[in-house]
Each structure stands twice: as C-alpha cells, then as structure tokens.
Design a protein around this motif. Structure first.
Motif, PDB file in Angstrom:
ATOM      1  N   ASN A  62       0.811  -1.214   0.000  1.00  0.00           N
ATOM      2  CA  ASN A  62       0.000   0.000   0.000  1.00  0.00           C
ATOM      3  C   ASN A  62       0.845   1.264   0.000  1.00  0.00           C
ATOM      4  OD1 ASN A  62       0.060   1.349   2.957  1.00  0.00           O
ATOM      5  ND2 ASN A  62       0.238  -0.877   3.173  1.00  0.00           N
ATOM      6  N   ILE A  63       0.177   2.388  -0.299  1.00  0.00           N
ATOM      7  CA  ILE A  63       0.795   3.723  -0.212  1.00  0.00           C
ATOM      8  C   ILE A  63      -0.094   4.632   0.638  1.00  0.00           C
ATOM      9  CG2 ILE A  63       2.097   3.574  -2.382  1.00  0.00           C
ATOM     10  CD1 ILE A  63      -0.192   5.213  -3.701  1.00  0.00           C
ATOM     11  N   SER A  64      -0.727   4.062   1.637  1.00  0.00           N
ATOM     12  CA  SER A  64      -1.694   4.793   2.462  1.00  0.00           C
ATOM     13  C   SER A  64      -1.118   6.086   3.042  1.00  0.00           C
ATOM     14  CB  SER A  64      -2.198   3.890   3.595  1.00  0.00           C
ATOM     15  OG  SER A  64      -3.137   4.558   4.405  1.00  0.00           O
ATOM     16  N   LYS A  65       0.155   6.064   3.411  1.00  0.00           N
ATOM     17  CA  LYS A  65       0.770   7.242   4.034  1.00  0.00           C
ATOM     18  C   LYS A  65       0.883   8.417   3.066  1.00  0.00           C
ATOM     19  CE  LYS A  65       5.522   5.729   3.144  1.00  0.00           C
ATOM     20  NZ  LYS A  65       6.813   5.342   3.782  1.00  0.00           N
ATOM     21  N   LYS A  66       0.691   8.177   1.792  1.00  0.00           N
ATOM     22  CA  LYS A  66       0.772   9.236   0.787  1.00  0.00           C
ATOM     23  C   LYS A  66      -0.582   9.885   0.505  1.00  0.00           C
ATOM     24  CE  LYS A  66       4.546   6.976  -1.827  1.00  0.00           C
ATOM     25  NZ  LYS A  66       5.602   8.004  -1.759  1.00  0.00           N
ATOM     26  N   ASN A  67      -1.592   9.583   1.294  1.00  0.00           N
ATOM     27  CA  ASN A  67      -2.955  10.001   0.981  1.00  0.00           C
ATOM     28  C   ASN A  67      -3.113  11.510   0.841  1.00  0.00           C
ATOM     29  OD1 ASN A  67      -5.926  10.710   2.396  1.00  0.00           O
ATOM     30  ND2 ASN A  67      -5.960   9.180   0.760  1.00  0.00           N
ATOM     31  N   ALA A  68      -2.401  12.288   1.636  1.00  0.00           N
ATOM     32  CA  ALA A  68      -2.530  13.751   1.565  1.00  0.00           C
ATOM     33  C   ALA A  68      -2.138  14.283   0.192  1.00  0.00           C
ATOM     34  CB  ALA A  68      -1.667  14.401   2.643  1.00  0.00           C
ATOM     35  N   ASN A  69      -1.328  13.519  -0.538  1.00  0.00           N
ATOM     36  CA  ASN A  69      -0.868  13.948  -1.858  1.00  0.00           C
ATOM     37  C   ASN A  69      -1.494  13.158  -3.008  1.00  0.00           C
ATOM     38  OD1 ASN A  69       2.156  13.871  -0.101  1.00  0.00           O
ATOM     39  ND2 ASN A  69       1.116  15.778  -0.606  1.00  0.00           N
ATOM     40  N   TYR A  70      -1.986  11.956  -2.708  1.00  0.00           N
ATOM     41  CA  TYR A  70      -2.534  11.081  -3.737  1.00  0.00           C
ATOM     42  C   TYR A  70      -4.054  10.930  -3.669  1.00  0.00           C
ATOM     43  CZ  TYR A  70       1.978   9.504  -5.570  1.00  0.00           C
ATOM     44  OH  TYR A  70       3.208   9.441  -6.180  1.00  0.00           O
ATOM     45  N   CYS A  71      -4.680  11.450  -2.618  1.00  0.00           N
ATOM     46  CA  CYS A  71      -6.140  11.403  -2.487  1.00  0.00           C
ATOM     47  C   CYS A  71      -6.663   9.971  -2.624  1.00  0.00           C
ATOM     48  CB  CYS A  71      -6.799  12.324  -3.512  1.00  0.00           C
ATOM     49  SG  CYS A  71      -6.053  13.943  -3.650  1.00  0.00           S
ATOM     50  N   GLU A  72      -7.719   9.797  -3.422  1.00  0.00           N
ATOM     51  CA  GLU A  72      -8.349   8.487  -3.571  1.00  0.00           C
ATOM     52  C   GLU A  72      -7.445   7.456  -4.240  1.00  0.00           C
ATOM     53  OE1 GLU A  72      -9.380  11.038  -7.102  1.00  0.00           O
ATOM     54  OE2 GLU A  72      -9.642  11.282  -4.939  1.00  0.00           O
ATOM     55  N   LEU A  73      -6.330   7.902  -4.784  1.00  0.00           N
ATOM     56  CA  LEU A  73      -5.430   6.967  -5.455  1.00  0.00           C
ATOM     57  C   LEU A  73      -4.759   5.997  -4.497  1.00  0.00           C
ATOM     58  CD1 LEU A  73      -3.662   9.132  -8.187  1.00  0.00           C
ATOM     59  CD2 LEU A  73      -5.775   7.806  -8.331  1.00  0.00           C
ATOM     60  N   THR A  74      -4.702   6.331  -3.198  1.00  0.00           N
ATOM     61  CA  THR A  74      -4.159   5.350  -2.264  1.00  0.00           C
ATOM     62  C   THR A  74      -5.108   4.151  -2.177  1.00  0.00           C
ATOM     63  OG1 THR A  74      -5.167   6.365  -0.279  1.00  0.00           O
ATOM     64  CG2 THR A  74      -2.971   7.123  -0.926  1.00  0.00           C
ATOM     65  N   GLY A  75      -6.395   4.406  -2.318  1.00  0.00           N
ATOM     66  CA  GLY A  75      -7.364   3.310  -2.386  1.00  0.00           C
ATOM     67  C   GLY A  75      -7.230   2.541  -3.680  1.00  0.00           C
ATOM     68  N   LEU A  76      -7.047   3.268  -4.781  1.00  0.00           N
ATOM     69  CA  LEU A  76      -6.880   2.628  -6.083  1.00  0.00           C
ATOM     70  C   LEU A  76      -5.649   1.723  -6.084  1.00  0.00           C
ATOM     71  CD1 LEU A  76      -7.976   2.540  -9.034  1.00  0.00           C
ATOM     72  CD2 LEU A  76      -6.280   4.293  -9.564  1.00  0.00           C
ATOM     73  N   VAL A 136      -3.912  25.094 -14.618  1.00  0.00           N
ATOM     74  CA  VAL A 136      -2.955  26.130 -14.212  1.00  0.00           C
ATOM     75  C   VAL A 136      -3.632  27.234 -13.406  1.00  0.00           C
ATOM     76  CG1 VAL A 136      -1.443  27.950 -15.100  1.00  0.00           C
ATOM     77  CG2 VAL A 136      -1.373  25.653 -16.102  1.00  0.00           C
ATOM     78  N   HIS A 137      -4.851  27.577 -13.769  1.00  0.00           N
ATOM     79  CA  HIS A 137      -5.573  28.606 -13.020  1.00  0.00           C
ATOM     80  C   HIS A 137      -5.918  28.141 -11.604  1.00  0.00           C
ATOM     81  CE1 HIS A 137      -6.992  30.477 -17.062  1.00  0.00           C
ATOM     82  NE2 HIS A 137      -5.872  31.032 -16.645  1.00  0.00           N
ATOM     83  N   ALA A 138      -6.001  26.836 -11.410  1.00  0.00           N
ATOM     84  CA  ALA A 138      -6.370  26.297 -10.106  1.00  0.00           C
ATOM     85  C   ALA A 138      -5.171  25.822  -9.294  1.00  0.00           C
ATOM     86  CB  ALA A 138      -7.356  25.141 -10.279  1.00  0.00           C
ATOM     87  N   HIS A 139      -4.076  25.440  -9.984  1.00  0.00           N
ATOM     88  CA  HIS A 139      -2.943  24.814  -9.290  1.00  0.00           C
ATOM     89  C   HIS A 139      -1.618  25.399  -9.789  1.00  0.00           C
ATOM     90  CE1 HIS A 139      -6.002  22.097  -7.810  1.00  0.00           C
ATOM     91  NE2 HIS A 139      -6.330  21.775  -9.061  1.00  0.00           N
ATOM     92  N   HIS A 140      -0.639  24.538 -10.100  1.00  0.00           N
ATOM     93  CA  HIS A 140       0.684  24.987 -10.526  1.00  0.00           C
ATOM     94  C   HIS A 140       1.021  24.407 -11.895  1.00  0.00           C
ATOM     95  CE1 HIS A 140       1.790  26.629  -6.525  1.00  0.00           C
ATOM     96  NE2 HIS A 140       1.080  25.607  -6.056  1.00  0.00           N
ATOM     97  N   ASP A 184      -3.296  22.214  -2.977  1.00  0.00           N
ATOM     98  CA  ASP A 184      -2.388  21.963  -4.096  1.00  0.00           C
ATOM     99  C   ASP A 184      -1.481  20.766  -3.846  1.00  0.00           C
ATOM    100  OD1 ASP A 184      -3.390  24.017  -5.606  1.00  0.00           O
ATOM    101  OD2 ASP A 184      -1.836  25.460  -5.079  1.00  0.00           O
ATOM    102  N   ALA A 185      -1.253  20.430  -2.575  1.00  0.00           N
ATOM    103  CA  ALA A 185      -0.422  19.273  -2.233  1.00  0.00           C
ATOM    104  C   ALA A 185      -1.093  17.964  -2.638  1.00  0.00           C
ATOM    105  CB  ALA A 185      -0.115  19.257  -0.742  1.00  0.00           C
ATOM    106  N   ARG A 186      -2.359  18.012  -3.011  1.00  0.00           N
ATOM    107  CA  ARG A 186      -3.064  16.823  -3.520  1.00  0.00           C
ATOM    108  C   ARG A 186      -2.742  16.615  -4.997  1.00  0.00           C
ATOM    109  NH1 ARG A 186      -8.997  18.454  -2.470  1.00  0.00           N
ATOM    110  NH2 ARG A 186      -9.460  16.314  -3.111  1.00  0.00           N
ATOM    111  N   VAL A 187      -1.623  17.116  -5.406  1.00  0.00           N
ATOM    112  CA  VAL A 187      -1.212  17.245  -6.795  1.00  0.00           C
ATOM    113  C   VAL A 187      -1.304  15.947  -7.585  1.00  0.00           C
ATOM    114  CG1 VAL A 187       1.194  17.068  -6.008  1.00  0.00           C
ATOM    115  CG2 VAL A 187       0.726  17.858  -8.300  1.00  0.00           C
ATOM    116  N   PHE A 188      -0.910  14.824  -7.012  1.00  0.00           N
ATOM    117  CA  PHE A 188      -0.857  13.587  -7.801  1.00  0.00           C
ATOM    118  C   PHE A 188      -2.254  13.044  -8.084  1.00  0.00           C
ATOM    119  CE2 PHE A 188       2.967  13.989  -5.128  1.00  0.00           C
ATOM    120  CZ  PHE A 188       3.835  14.366  -6.142  1.00  0.00           C
ATOM    121  N   GLY A 189      -3.186  13.342  -7.200  1.00  0.00           N
ATOM    122  CA  GLY A 189      -4.578  13.026  -7.485  1.00  0.00           C
ATOM    123  C   GLY A 189      -5.117  13.895  -8.597  1.00  0.00           C
ATOM    124  N   PHE A 190      -4.779  15.192  -8.564  1.00  0.00           N
ATOM    125  CA  PHE A 190      -5.248  16.113  -9.601  1.00  0.00           C
ATOM    126  C   PHE A 190      -4.638  15.780 -10.963  1.00  0.00           C
ATOM    127  CE2 PHE A 190      -5.644  19.386  -5.977  1.00  0.00           C
ATOM    128  CZ  PHE A 190      -6.965  19.067  -5.773  1.00  0.00           C
TER     129      PHE A 190
END
Length: 239
Positions: A31-45, A112-116, A187-193
């Motif tokens: 698992n990658i559960s500890k990465k949830n703050a950056n990966y969002c629902e992808l830790t479940g995926l 880009v208007h919403a993030h980086h 914005d730290a949820r970047v990998f989910g976005f």
C-alpha cells in the motif's frame, strides 16, 4: 454506502488514523496509504490494484457514483448495480463518467488557473522521456476543453492492471521531481489532480472501447459557489 455486493467501501488514508470506520483499510498489504494527503483516492486505487482480484474493477466516491437513470424515490436507488455493469461490459472495455466541458478554457489552462503549471509541465517531460508514444495524446488533451474527471471508471481487469502500471509509474516519477514543500494543503493533492488529466491520455492512445455514463452527486451541489470559484481562478485568484 451502496448495498450491492459489487461495492467494497475503503477507508483511504487509514495509516496513522485511530478512527475505525468499519471499512476495508488501505494500509494493509502492499500500500501507499501514508501518501494520501498527496494522492487522495489513489491510495485506495493502489491498494485495490495490489491486493484484489476481480473480473472488473473500478473507482467511485462516497459522494459521487455512476448511475444509468435517476430513479424516483432517492439517490441511493439510482446507483449503478453489478448486473447493469456486467451487461454494459459485454460491449465495451471501460465505463467512464460523462466528460466535463470547460467551454472557455483548455484542460491545461483550467489546471494552471487552479494549481501549478509545473505539475503538468513536468508530467509532459516524463511522458516524453518514458512513454513518447503517449505524447501526442497528452498535447491534444491539454489543448482540448473536454475531459473525463474525478478518477472514476470501471475497467475489465486486464485494462485496469495496464492502466495502473502506467499511471503510477508516471506519478511516482513526478513525485521524485516535484518540490511541493510550499504547496497549500489543496495543491499538495497534486498527484490526485494530475491523474485526472492522465486518464484520457492513456485512453486515447490505447483506443479501447468505452462508454460514458451519467453520474449522481450524493450531496447537494452549490452551483453558485462553484461558478464564483471558477471565475476567481479564471482571473488569477486561487483559494
């Protein structure tokens, strides 16, 4: 949660949490559960990819589900069932939510208007280096105003494994390259976005058969607030 036995509720980001929701936790097995703050629902995926086996696998959300037709009597009754999914997958490989159309801006500009901007710019470099045959689809998708969102889909198992292998290879490399130490919590949820923008890149390159389905929001939507926030981002005001 839906009562159909097709659904497995998952507690994402369970690592380090004491609250027990009574759902499957994403911090057991590989698992990658500890990465949830950056990966969002992808830790479940990721947990599903590494720990489950099924004929078809998908992802929905506690507040957003696939449906075929809205049924009188309540939203829960409208949620798509296993029987319906099995019937649909006889003709296609993948089920997706109906795409979103931004009309006045491209997928790239909307992000880009919403993030980086560096999030997508660096992603493009990774694709160019590791998966150059996907670069044309990436560029075309970024220029388009239409795209599938929410990291929602249902795929036949072989397609699901192929997609996850490709997706996480790119995201883990992106994680190595990006400095997000000064990103806001959102914005730290970047990998989910970013992953939301990669689904179409993979889909249009592979050219697998898919079908767009309606989806239903389980909570009320404040479209006035959503529209106001859209305009704010358009003129350069984030948050």
């Amino acid at each position: 949660m839906p009562q159909d036995d097709m659904y497995l509720p998952i507690h994402v980001g369970a690592e380090g949490k004491t609250l027990d929701l009574g759902y499957q936790k994403d911090n057991v097995g590989e698992n990658i559960s500890k990465k949830n703050a950056n990966y969002c629902e992808l830790t479940g995926l990721y947990w599903v990819w590494k720990n489950l086996d099924a004929d078809f696998i998908g992802l929905a959300h506690y507040r957003r589900h696939f449906c075929l037709n809205k049924i009188k009597g309540g939203k829960k009754e409208s949620i798509i069932t296993k029987k319906q999914v099995e019937e649909l997958l006889k003709d296609v490989d993948i089920l997706l939510p109906k795409p979103r159309n931004y009309f006045i801006e491209t997928n790239y500009n909307q992000y880009v208007h919403a993030h980086h901007a560096i999030d997508l710019d660096e992603t493009r470099k990774i694709i160019e280096g590791k998966y150059p045959n996907y670069l044309k689809a990436f560029d075309e998708s970024m220029k388009s105003t239409i795209g599938h969102r929410f990291n929602m889909f249902i795929m036949k198992k072989d397609k699901f494994d192929e997609y996850c292998s490709w997706l996480f290879d790119i995201l883990f490399e992106l994680e190595n390259r990006l400095d997000i130490s000064n990103y806001s919590v959102n914005d730290a949820r970047v990998f989910g976005f970013v992953s939301e923008r990669l689904l179409d890149v993979w889909l249009y390159t592979k050219n697998y058969k898919y079908k767009d389905l309606p989806y239903i929001f389980m909570e009320k939507q404040n479209w006035l607030v959503k529209g106001f926030n859209f305009v704010k981002r358009k003129i350069g005001l984030k948050g």
